[in-house]
Design a protein around this motif. Structure first.
Motif, PDB file in Angstrom:
ATOM      1  N   ARG A  23       0.865  -1.337  -0.169  1.00 51.18           N
ATOM      2  CA  ARG A  23       0.034  -0.020  -0.034  1.00 51.18           C
ATOM      3  C   ARG A  23       0.857   1.332  -0.065  1.00 51.18           C
ATOM      4  NH1 ARG A  23      -2.671   3.817   3.168  1.00 51.18           N
ATOM      5  NH2 ARG A  23      -5.061   4.216   2.544  1.00 51.18           N
ATOM      6  N   ASP A  24       2.044   1.359   0.618  1.00 49.45           N
ATOM      7  CA  ASP A  24       2.801   2.124   0.678  1.00 49.45           C
ATOM      8  C   ASP A  24       3.463   2.673  -0.623  1.00 49.45           C
ATOM      9  OD1 ASP A  24       4.256   4.111   2.141  1.00 49.45           O
ATOM     10  OD2 ASP A  24       6.062   3.110   2.256  1.00 49.45           O
ATOM     11  N   ALA A  25       3.635   1.864  -1.547  1.00 55.57           N
ATOM     12  CA  ALA A  25       4.152   2.018  -2.733  1.00 55.57           C
ATOM     13  C   ALA A  25       3.228   2.342  -3.778  1.00 55.57           C
ATOM     14  CB  ALA A  25       4.656   0.712  -3.396  1.00 55.57           C
ATOM     15  N   VAL A  26       1.930   1.948  -3.346  1.00 57.05           N
ATOM     16  CA  VAL A  26       0.591   2.479  -4.295  1.00 57.05           C
ATOM     17  C   VAL A  26       0.529   3.953  -4.048  1.00 57.05           C
ATOM     18  CG1 VAL A  26      -1.854   2.482  -4.780  1.00 57.05           C
ATOM     19  CG2 VAL A  26      -0.392   0.500  -4.362  1.00 57.05           C
ATOM     20  N   CYS A  27       0.884   4.323  -2.567  1.00 59.44           N
ATOM     21  CA  CYS A  27       0.692   5.757  -2.050  1.00 59.44           C
ATOM     22  C   CYS A  27       1.582   6.641  -2.494  1.00 59.44           C
ATOM     23  CB  CYS A  27       0.704   5.625  -0.476  1.00 59.44           C
ATOM     24  SG  CYS A  27      -0.999   5.029   0.214  1.00 59.44           S
ATOM     25  N   GLU A  28       2.960   6.321  -2.799  1.00 64.10           N
ATOM     26  CA  GLU A  28       3.895   7.028  -3.447  1.00 64.10           C
ATOM     27  C   GLU A  28       3.591   7.362  -4.802  1.00 64.10           C
ATOM     28  OE1 GLU A  28       7.488   5.127  -2.159  1.00 64.10           O
ATOM     29  OE2 GLU A  28       7.413   5.491  -0.031  1.00 64.10           O
ATOM     30  N   ALA A  29       3.204   6.299  -5.333  1.00 66.59           N
ATOM     31  CA  ALA A  29       2.935   6.358  -6.694  1.00 66.59           C
ATOM     32  C   ALA A  29       1.800   7.423  -7.037  1.00 66.59           C
ATOM     33  CB  ALA A  29       2.680   5.110  -7.403  1.00 66.59           C
ATOM     34  N   LEU A  30       0.858   7.277  -6.352  1.00 61.16           N
ATOM     35  CA  LEU A  30      -0.332   8.405  -6.400  1.00 61.16           C
ATOM     36  C   LEU A  30       0.149   9.616  -6.337  1.00 61.16           C
ATOM     37  CD1 LEU A  30      -3.332   8.998  -6.593  1.00 61.16           C
ATOM     38  CD2 LEU A  30      -3.502   8.153  -4.183  1.00 61.16           C
ATOM     39  N   LEU A  31       0.981   9.742  -5.111  1.00 61.06           N
ATOM     40  CA  LEU A  31       1.309  11.122  -4.761  1.00 61.06           C
ATOM     41  C   LEU A  31       2.173  11.915  -5.958  1.00 61.06           C
ATOM     42  CD1 LEU A  31       2.090  10.787  -1.024  1.00 61.06           C
ATOM     43  CD2 LEU A  31       0.247  11.937  -1.928  1.00 61.06           C
ATOM     44  N   ARG A  32       3.122  10.962  -6.555  1.00 56.78           N
ATOM     45  CA  ARG A  32       3.897  11.439  -7.585  1.00 56.78           C
ATOM     46  C   ARG A  32       2.775  12.029  -8.812  1.00 56.78           C
ATOM     47  NH1 ARG A  32       7.107   7.098  -6.247  1.00 56.78           N
ATOM     48  NH2 ARG A  32       6.337   5.892  -7.936  1.00 56.78           N
ATOM     49  N   ARG A  33       1.785  11.078  -9.086  1.00 59.92           N
ATOM     50  CA  ARG A  33       0.819  11.299 -10.340  1.00 59.92           C
ATOM     51  C   ARG A  33      -0.028  12.646  -9.989  1.00 59.92           C
ATOM     52  NH1 ARG A  33      -4.364   7.679 -12.055  1.00 59.92           N
ATOM     53  NH2 ARG A  33      -5.086   9.072 -13.613  1.00 59.92           N
ATOM     54  N   ILE A  34      -0.302  13.084  -8.747  1.00 56.47           N
ATOM     55  CA  ILE A  34      -1.087  13.901  -8.434  1.00 56.47           C
ATOM     56  C   ILE A  34       0.024  15.467  -8.679  1.00 56.47           C
ATOM     57  CG2 ILE A  34      -1.796  15.606  -6.419  1.00 56.47           C
ATOM     58  CD1 ILE A  34      -2.998  12.811  -5.300  1.00 56.47           C
ATOM     59  N   GLY A  35       1.205  15.312  -8.109  1.00 54.96           N
ATOM     60  CA  GLY A  35       2.076  16.335  -8.674  1.00 54.96           C
ATOM     61  C   GLY A  35       2.170  16.470 -10.162  1.00 54.96           C
ATOM     62  N   ASP A  36       2.607  15.312 -10.900  1.00 56.09           N
ATOM     63  CA  ASP A  36       2.679  15.371 -12.229  1.00 56.09           C
ATOM     64  C   ASP A  36       1.812  15.694 -13.113  1.00 56.09           C
ATOM     65  OD1 ASP A  36       5.286  14.272 -11.781  1.00 56.09           O
ATOM     66  OD2 ASP A  36       4.825  11.976 -12.293  1.00 56.09           O
ATOM     67  N   GLU A  37       0.526  15.358 -12.884  1.00 54.87           N
ATOM     68  CA  GLU A  37      -0.641  15.822 -13.684  1.00 54.87           C
ATOM     69  C   GLU A  37      -1.160  17.253 -13.215  1.00 54.87           C
ATOM     70  OE1 GLU A  37      -3.537  12.793 -14.075  1.00 54.87           O
ATOM     71  OE2 GLU A  37      -2.244  11.162 -14.414  1.00 54.87           O
ATOM     72  N   ARG A  38      -0.790  17.749 -12.091  1.00 53.91           N
ATOM     73  CA  ARG A  38      -0.885  19.066 -11.555  1.00 53.91           C
ATOM     74  C   ARG A  38      -2.566  19.080 -10.990  1.00 53.91           C
ATOM     75  NH1 ARG A  38       1.900  23.283 -15.984  1.00 53.91           N
ATOM     76  NH2 ARG A  38       4.155  22.656 -15.535  1.00 53.91           N
TER      77      ARG A  38
ATOM     78  N   ALA B 260      -5.546   2.867  -4.511  1.00 53.29           N
ATOM     79  CA  ALA B 260      -5.794   2.395  -5.586  1.00 53.29           C
ATOM     80  C   ALA B 260      -7.283   2.760  -6.530  1.00 53.29           C
ATOM     81  CB  ALA B 260      -5.828   0.860  -5.589  1.00 53.29           C
ATOM     82  N   SER B 261      -7.762   3.358  -5.867  1.00 48.27           N
ATOM     83  CA  SER B 261      -9.249   3.755  -6.226  1.00 48.27           C
ATOM     84  C   SER B 261      -9.235   5.288  -7.158  1.00 48.27           C
ATOM     85  CB  SER B 261     -10.332   3.922  -5.070  1.00 48.27           C
ATOM     86  OG  SER B 261     -10.324   5.073  -4.269  1.00 48.27           O
ATOM     87  N   PHE B 262      -7.969   5.595  -7.128  1.00 45.83           N
ATOM     88  CA  PHE B 262      -7.855   7.160  -7.599  1.00 45.83           C
ATOM     89  C   PHE B 262      -8.450   7.245  -8.965  1.00 45.83           C
ATOM     90  CE2 PHE B 262      -5.667  10.762  -9.907  1.00 45.83           C
ATOM     91  CZ  PHE B 262      -6.044  11.707  -9.064  1.00 45.83           C
ATOM     92  N   VAL B 263      -9.153   8.192  -9.345  1.00 41.95           N
ATOM     93  CA  VAL B 263      -9.500   8.605 -10.653  1.00 41.95           C
ATOM     94  C   VAL B 263      -9.553   9.930 -10.911  1.00 41.95           C
ATOM     95  CG1 VAL B 263     -11.020   6.365 -11.251  1.00 41.95           C
ATOM     96  CG2 VAL B 263     -12.118   8.489 -10.127  1.00 41.95           C
ATOM     97  N   VAL B 264      -9.275  10.686 -11.983  1.00 43.08           N
ATOM     98  CA  VAL B 264      -9.325  11.839 -12.396  1.00 43.08           C
ATOM     99  C   VAL B 264     -10.878  12.115 -13.026  1.00 43.08           C
ATOM    100  CG1 VAL B 264      -8.656  13.893 -13.815  1.00 43.08           C
ATOM    101  CG2 VAL B 264      -6.709  12.362 -12.842  1.00 43.08           C
ATOM    102  N   LEU B 265     -11.573  12.932 -12.414  1.00 41.51           N
ATOM    103  CA  LEU B 265     -13.033  13.416 -12.720  1.00 41.51           C
ATOM    104  C   LEU B 265     -13.023  13.949 -14.124  1.00 41.51           C
ATOM    105  CD1 LEU B 265     -14.424  14.527  -9.332  1.00 41.51           C
ATOM    106  CD2 LEU B 265     -14.342  12.192  -9.926  1.00 41.51           C
ATOM    107  N   PRO B 266     -13.889  13.264 -14.898  1.00 41.95           N
ATOM    108  CA  PRO B 266     -13.954  13.813 -16.466  1.00 41.95           C
ATOM    109  C   PRO B 266     -14.767  15.015 -16.581  1.00 41.95           C
ATOM    110  CG  PRO B 266     -15.234  11.750 -16.289  1.00 41.95           C
ATOM    111  CD  PRO B 266     -14.601  11.930 -14.781  1.00 41.95           C
ATOM    112  N   TRP B 267     -15.561  15.458 -15.443  1.00 37.56           N
ATOM    113  CA  TRP B 267     -16.243  16.662 -15.411  1.00 37.56           C
ATOM    114  C   TRP B 267     -15.675  17.893 -14.780  1.00 37.56           C
ATOM    115  CZ3 TRP B 267     -17.576  12.450 -12.464  1.00 37.56           C
ATOM    116  CH2 TRP B 267     -17.727  12.963 -11.236  1.00 37.56           C
TER     117      TRP B 267
END
Length: 491
Positions: free
Chosen positions: A6-21, A98-105
């Motif tokens: 879970r820690d690895a998934v959390c770290e990947a998510l935090l990077r994605r949040i930053g990369d995708e602004r 693991a449930s993270f999605v970017v809302l399309p609207w």
């Protein structure tokens, strides 16, 4: 405690949040009534929420459909009835990375699904997603998983400019309905003309569902004015329930931004409207082999009778599951159709059930059996549900009812060819479905097997919340107007 995976998934998510602004992350949680609630975090607050959770007032779990808190949380006794609750204390929403999605609207907005825990990490017994996971664990002990496909009817209207629901001088609890116009005139089932007429809002529905990663297969014109249907591929049961929560939440928001009102209430407040149902397709999967446990290679041998019953289509396990659904249809009704609004739908010749009977490809029966020998898609369709039902509770009720049929080795009665015969199916006495939400609650409390499977505290909690609805409806000067505000405008 966070494990390494879970820690690895959390770290990947935090990077994605930053990369995708990503600018905001919504933490969403499904309440008693299937409505998504939660909080919106700034990106820098997400890491703390993933590691420590985020606080939520516990009364959110104790509200009826109008958002009134049913339990007297500042008086003695609530902790005995619901351990861990009292004094409007805080619970923790624990997000699933693991449930993270970017809302399309919503521009640069992410979303995370959460479950509720107490401060010490103990799971909240009445968190409805946990209730389904508990039911699935029982099913797995028997060696089975569950797959579900969704057919969801709902209504879409165009919002008019003179919207009284947003006038601060007319605020009410619940508020007035918005001013609406239909998107198609109705009474022309599956017509391509109406599909073209509805192209703009249905395109929003499609983009929303696909943007959320949901397995949408078709959008269809239903019979009623401004009524449509969405159909989804079968997935495992928990994913199907999650999809239903995301779909309703996303469609209502995306359409609202574009000037439309979507309602998943069973019945509209308008003359000549058609009630909406949620048809739940279900089958079992053998965990060891991945095979559909309902599928048969050939009909059961029944040389002594021309009526081979359910075994003509279903395996022995499928027959037992079907029998369990029938046996507990009345007790499970409140999970499938949990509003006052739903029960007028159960009337003859309306392609909605009136009795707990089954039939082969029979849309008048409560349970429609589909498939046959060699068909890997063999399944049972339950037609009792309403589209505003909490999907976790709806599916859990099917599991507990079906498992009881398996445990007791029940067999389904003969199929019906007359699902609307008065009080009977083909001349045999049939179990009538509850006539009201109050009747459904009484049927649940009288169903010892379901009470034991869900747990007495869970059933008592749900009955307490739902009886508030029943009481307020009974006291309403105008019951139809009450239902319109309680359900159509809010669900």
């Amino acid at each position: 405690m966070i494990d390494a995976a879970r820690d690895a998934v959390c770290e990947a998510l935090l990077r994605r949040i930053g990369d995708e602004r990503i600018q905001q992350v919504r933490i969403g949680w499904c309440d008693t009534h299937g409505v998504v609630r939660g909080k919106t975090l700034t990106p820098r607050a997400v890491a703390r929420a993933l590691s420590s959770g985020i606080g939520m007032v516990s009364t959110v779990l104790l509200k009826d459909t109008s958002d009134r808190t049913v339990y007297r949380v500042f008086e003695p006794g609530i902790t005995e009835r619901l351990p861990g609750f009292g004094y409007a204390n805080s619970l923790l929403l624990v997000p699933d990375p693991a449930s993270f999605v970017v809302l399309p609207w919503a521009e640069r907005t992410g979303w995370l699904r959460a479950e509720a825990s107490f401060d010490d990490g103990t799971p909240v017994e009445i968190d409805t997603r946990r209730i389904l996971r508990s039911a699935l664990a029982r099913l797995a002990e028997r060696g089975y998983g569950m797959r579900c496909g969704l057919e969801v009817e709902f209504h879409v209207y165009r919002l008019l400019d003179d919207d009284p629901s947003l006038d601060p001088n007319r605020a009410a609890w619940p508020g007035e309905l918005p001013a609406l116009a239909m998107i198609h005139p109705g009474y022309n089932l599956l017509t391509e003309t109406a599909i073209d007429q509805c192209a703009a809002p249905l395109a929003i529905v499609q983009r929303t569902a696909e943007g959320l990663g949901l397995p949408l297969t078709s959008l269809e014109i239903e019979l009623g004015p401004s009524q449509v249907e969405a159909v989804f591929d079968a997935t495992d049961a928990l994913a199907a329930a999650d999809a239903m929560v995301l779909f309703r939440n996303g469609v209502r928001q995306a359409l609202r931004r574009a000037g439309y009102h979507a309602s998943f209430a069973c019945r509209t407040p308008f003359p000549n409207g058609m009630a909406s149902g949620w048809h739940l397709h279900q089958s079992l999967v053998e965990l060891a082999s991945g095979r559909n446990a309902f599928t048969i290679d050939a009909p059961a041998a029944t040389a002594d009778t021309p009526d081979r019953g359910a075994r003509d289509t279903l395996s022995a396990v499928g027959d037992q599951w079907l029998a369990g659904l029938l046996q507990h249809a009345r007790g499970a009704a409140v999970f499938c159709a949990p509003t006052v609004n739903a029960y007028a739908r159960f009337r003859p010749n309306a392609m909605a059930p009136a009795s707990a009977v089954w039939g082969r490809d029979n849309r008048g029966a409560m349970l429609r059996v589909i498939g046959g020998p060699g068909d890997d898609a063999t399944r049972i369709e339950n037609r009792i549900g309403e589209p505003s039902a909490n999907p976790y509770l709806y599916i859990a009720s099917q599991i507990h009812a079906g498992l009881d049929g398996i445990a007791r080795g029940l067999g389904a009665p003969p199929e019906t060819t007359a699902p609307y015969a008065a009080g009977s199916g083909d001349g045999d006495e049939a179990t009538r479905l509850p006539a009201s939400l109050g009747d459904a609650l009484a049927a649940l409390e009288a169903d010892a097997a379901l009470v034991d499977a869900f747990g007495p505290r869970v059933v008592a909690w749900l009955a307490t919340v739902k009886r508030s609805e029943v009481a307020r409806h009974a006291e309403a000067a105008d019951p139809a107007a009450w239902e319109a505000r309680e359900y159509f405008g809010r669900f």
